[in-house]
Design a protein around this motif. Structure first.
Motif, short mmCIF file in Angstrom:
data_model
loop_
_atom_site.label_atom_id
_atom_site.label_comp_id
_atom_site.label_asym_id
_atom_site.label_seq_id
_atom_site.Cartn_x
_atom_site.Cartn_y
_atom_site.Cartn_z
N LYS A 94 5.28 7.55 3.19
CA LYS A 94 5.49 7.58 4.63
C LYS A 94 6.90 8.01 5.05
CE LYS A 94 1.34 6.20 5.60
NZ LYS A 94 1.06 4.90 6.25
N LEU A 95 7.90 7.69 4.23
CA LEU A 95 9.29 7.94 4.61
C LEU A 95 10.06 8.57 3.45
CD1 LEU A 95 10.12 4.37 6.06
CD2 LEU A 95 9.13 6.29 7.33
N ILE A 96 11.00 9.46 3.80
CA ILE A 96 11.97 9.98 2.83
C ILE A 96 13.36 9.73 3.42
CG2 ILE A 96 12.87 11.99 1.61
CD1 ILE A 96 10.11 13.24 1.75
N PHE A 97 14.21 9.03 2.66
CA PHE A 97 15.55 8.70 3.12
C PHE A 97 16.57 9.63 2.46
CE2 PHE A 97 13.39 4.72 4.01
CZ PHE A 97 13.97 4.32 5.21
N ILE A 98 17.39 10.28 3.29
CA ILE A 98 18.45 11.15 2.80
C ILE A 98 19.75 10.78 3.50
CG2 ILE A 98 19.29 13.52 2.63
CD1 ILE A 98 16.29 14.36 2.79
N CYS A 99 20.75 10.42 2.73
CA CYS A 99 22.06 10.07 3.27
C CYS A 99 22.96 11.30 3.14
CB CYS A 99 22.64 8.89 2.50
SG CYS A 99 24.13 8.18 3.21
N ASN A 156 7.69 20.52 5.78
CA ASN A 156 6.52 20.39 4.93
C ASN A 156 6.00 18.98 4.72
OD1 ASN A 156 6.07 23.27 3.74
ND2 ASN A 156 8.27 22.95 3.59
N PHE A 157 6.82 17.96 5.00
CA PHE A 157 6.42 16.58 4.76
C PHE A 157 5.72 16.02 5.99
CE2 PHE A 157 7.81 11.95 4.58
CZ PHE A 157 6.83 11.58 3.67
N GLU A 158 4.60 15.33 5.80
CA GLU A 158 3.82 14.82 6.93
C GLU A 158 4.25 13.43 7.38
OE1 GLU A 158 -0.32 15.14 6.02
OE2 GLU A 158 -0.28 17.33 6.00
N GLY A 159 5.22 12.84 6.70
CA GLY A 159 5.78 11.57 7.13
C GLY A 159 7.11 11.80 7.82
N LEU A 160 7.91 10.73 7.92
CA LEU A 160 9.22 10.82 8.57
C LEU A 160 10.32 11.13 7.55
CD1 LEU A 160 9.16 7.74 11.01
CD2 LEU A 160 8.64 10.12 11.54
N VAL A 161 11.21 12.01 7.93
CA VAL A 161 12.41 12.28 7.15
C VAL A 161 13.58 11.65 7.89
CG1 VAL A 161 13.96 14.03 6.21
CG2 VAL A 161 11.47 14.44 6.24
N ILE A 162 14.23 10.68 7.24
CA ILE A 162 15.34 9.96 7.86
C ILE A 162 16.64 10.48 7.28
CG2 ILE A 162 16.44 7.72 8.22
CD1 ILE A 162 12.78 7.79 7.35
N ILE A 163 17.51 11.01 8.14
CA ILE A 163 18.80 11.51 7.70
C ILE A 163 19.87 10.54 8.19
CG2 ILE A 163 20.39 13.47 7.69
CD1 ILE A 163 18.01 15.22 8.45
N ASP A 164 20.51 9.88 7.26
CA ASP A 164 21.53 8.88 7.58
C ASP A 164 22.88 9.58 7.64
OD1 ASP A 164 23.26 6.73 7.76
OD2 ASP A 164 22.20 5.52 6.27
N VAL A 203 0.83 -1.21 0.00
CA VAL A 203 0.00 0.00 0.00
C VAL A 203 0.86 1.26 0.00
CG1 VAL A 203 -1.72 1.35 1.28
CG2 VAL A 203 -1.89 -1.16 1.21
N ASP A 204 1.77 1.35 0.95
CA ASP A 204 2.54 2.58 1.15
C ASP A 204 3.79 2.62 0.28
OD1 ASP A 204 0.76 3.66 2.99
OD2 ASP A 204 1.70 2.62 4.67
N ASN A 205 4.39 3.80 0.22
CA ASN A 205 5.63 3.97 -0.54
C ASN A 205 6.59 4.88 0.21
OD1 ASN A 205 5.48 6.92 -1.68
ND2 ASN A 205 3.45 6.05 -2.12
N VAL A 206 7.85 4.83 -0.20
CA VAL A 206 8.88 5.70 0.37
C VAL A 206 9.65 6.35 -0.78
CG1 VAL A 206 9.10 4.21 2.39
CG2 VAL A 206 10.68 3.92 0.46
N ILE A 207 10.36 7.41 -0.45
CA ILE A 207 11.16 8.12 -1.45
C ILE A 207 12.64 7.98 -1.11
CG2 ILE A 207 11.77 10.41 -2.36
CD1 ILE A 207 8.83 11.18 -2.09
N THR A 208 13.41 7.60 -2.12
CA THR A 208 14.87 7.61 -2.00
C THR A 208 15.43 8.56 -3.06
OG1 THR A 208 15.21 5.75 -3.51
CG2 THR A 208 14.91 5.23 -1.17
N VAL A 209 16.68 8.99 -2.85
CA VAL A 209 17.26 9.99 -3.76
C VAL A 209 18.60 9.47 -4.29
CG1 VAL A 209 16.04 11.99 -2.84
CG2 VAL A 209 18.10 11.22 -1.69
N PRO A 210 18.55 8.55 -5.25
CA PRO A 210 19.79 7.95 -5.77
C PRO A 210 20.63 8.94 -6.57
CG PRO A 210 17.89 7.24 -7.06
CD PRO A 210 17.35 8.02 -5.90
N PRO A 211 21.96 8.67 -6.62
CA PRO A 211 22.65 7.51 -6.03
C PRO A 211 22.76 7.65 -4.52
CG PRO A 211 24.24 9.00 -7.02
CD PRO A 211 22.89 9.54 -7.37
N THR A 212 22.49 6.57 -3.80
CA THR A 212 22.51 6.61 -2.35
C THR A 212 22.78 5.21 -1.80
OG1 THR A 212 21.32 7.48 -0.43
CG2 THR A 212 20.01 6.24 -2.03
#
Length: 350
Positions: free
Chosen positions: A146-151, A172-180, A97-106
């Motif tokens: 639900k999630l945005i991953f940023i390394c 501005n994002f209503e989900g979690l922003v994960i900073i690696d 159901v849900d999706n996440v965003i990644t920002v390649p290359p990562t």
């Protein structure tokens, strides 16, 4: 934006009753422990290894708290950062159901963990200078994101992501922003863990594997609000960090000055290696780095990689990764190792 964790938390996790271990139910000291079905006679290694470890690793968290300036209640320890990444998917993303965003290359584990958990991935590539495409991210977000991953510093590119761009997402994002921040110790940039009180939807990942030199122990850290950390602890296996790793981590965390010395030497070697490699005709470009590695664009990456293997030197061929065409990723070694690498590359004549 008023962040509401209940809007993104999976229903089954809201209702989950976590496993209660013997060490959860009794905290303190006693003379006889007959509550956990342990071997009362000891172990072949050490007497204390017959006992289960502290499930919440309080002594280690207290020491990390003193170093990082973050309360223990805002710290989660995982079996590597990969465990924290996996828990984020399992707690906040509904499979299929849900999706996440990644920002390649990562870092590739975000995608692997998403696939394991049957979570769709929306990839929004970094710009040519390896920064966020904020417009593209905004277009990719939907009600099931639900999630945005940023390394940052990013792997494999080595650069830090623009701080203001990350803050825009957090605001501005209503989900979690994960900073690696696995490589933050080698960076000129400030960590985001000081922003935990500012952004309720912020999760910061760090590790003892890189600057602290404890890759073999598998101890990753997540820093977040108390309510997010409570979710991590609810979902994790009861004894996810073993006793030996906790003991060795505690010993290592007493050596801050040694680690800081290694960091300074690594950064100095990074700058020296960049200058030396820039003089080689096989090197076309060296990308800016805030990490303990550099991404180097070369004339013939595969041939250079194979040549180095023959010399007994292993680097990482990233030439097949989008936006990293022609590039090798080179970890900063000791001065002696770096000298050997430079000598070997100078002798490459294909």
């Amino acid at each position: 934006m008023n962040f509401d964790i209940n809007k993104i938390l999976r229903e089954n996790i809201k209702n989950l009753v976590p496993y209660s271990s013997a060490r959860d139910e009794f905290k303190g000291e006693a003379s006889i422990y007959l509550d956990a079905n342990e071997n009362a006679f000891g172990s072949p290694l050490d007497k204390n290894y017959n006992r289960y470890p502290d499930p919440l690793q309080y002594a280690v968290k207290k020491k990390i708290s003193e170093i990082k300036g973050v309360p223990p209640r805002n710290i989660f320890l995982g079996n590597g950062s990969d465990e924290a990444i996996d828990i984020l998917f399992r707690a906040f993303c509904t499979p299929g159901v849900d999706n996440v965003i990644t920002v390649p290359p990562t870092y590739g584990m975000y995608e692997v963990s998403a696939n394991i958990n049957d979570i769709a991935i929306k990839k929004v590539s970094l710009t040519e200078d390896y920064q966020l495409n904020l417009e593209g991210i905004a277009e990719a977000i939907d009600k099931n994101t639900k999630l945005i991953f940023i390394c940052s510093p990013n792997n494999p590119t080595g650069n830090s992501i623009n701080r203001e761009d990350i803050e825009t997402l957090l605001a501005n994002f209503e989900g979690l922003v994960i900073i690696d921040e696995a490589y933050i110790n080698f960076s000129r940039q400030k960590t985001f863990i000081q922003e935990l009180t500012e952004y309720a939807n912020l999760v910061v990942l760090q590790t003892l594997s890189k600057a602290w030199g404890l890759a073999a122990l598998r101890v990753g850290m997540a820093f977040a609000s108390e309510e997010i950390i409570e979710i991590f602890n609810k979902v994790k296996p009861p004894y996810n960090i073993n006793q030996a790793s906790q003991e060795l981590a505690l010993r290592a965390l007493d050596n801050v000055e040694q680690v800081n010395s290694w960091i300074r030497e690594t950064v100095a070697e990074r700058e020296r290696l960049i200058k030396e490699l820039a003089q080689l005709t096989i090197v076309l470009k060296i990308y800016p780095s805030d990490a303990n590695f550099i991404l180097v664009k070369t004339t013939n990456p595969k041939s250079i990689y194979n040549f180095l293997v023959e010399q007994g030197t292993i680097v990482r061929d990233r030439s097949s990764v989008d936006l990293c065409e022609g590039s090798l990723r080179i970890t900063i070694g000791t001065p002696e190792e770096n000298n050997q690498l430079i000598t070997q590359l100078k002798s490459f004549n294909k």
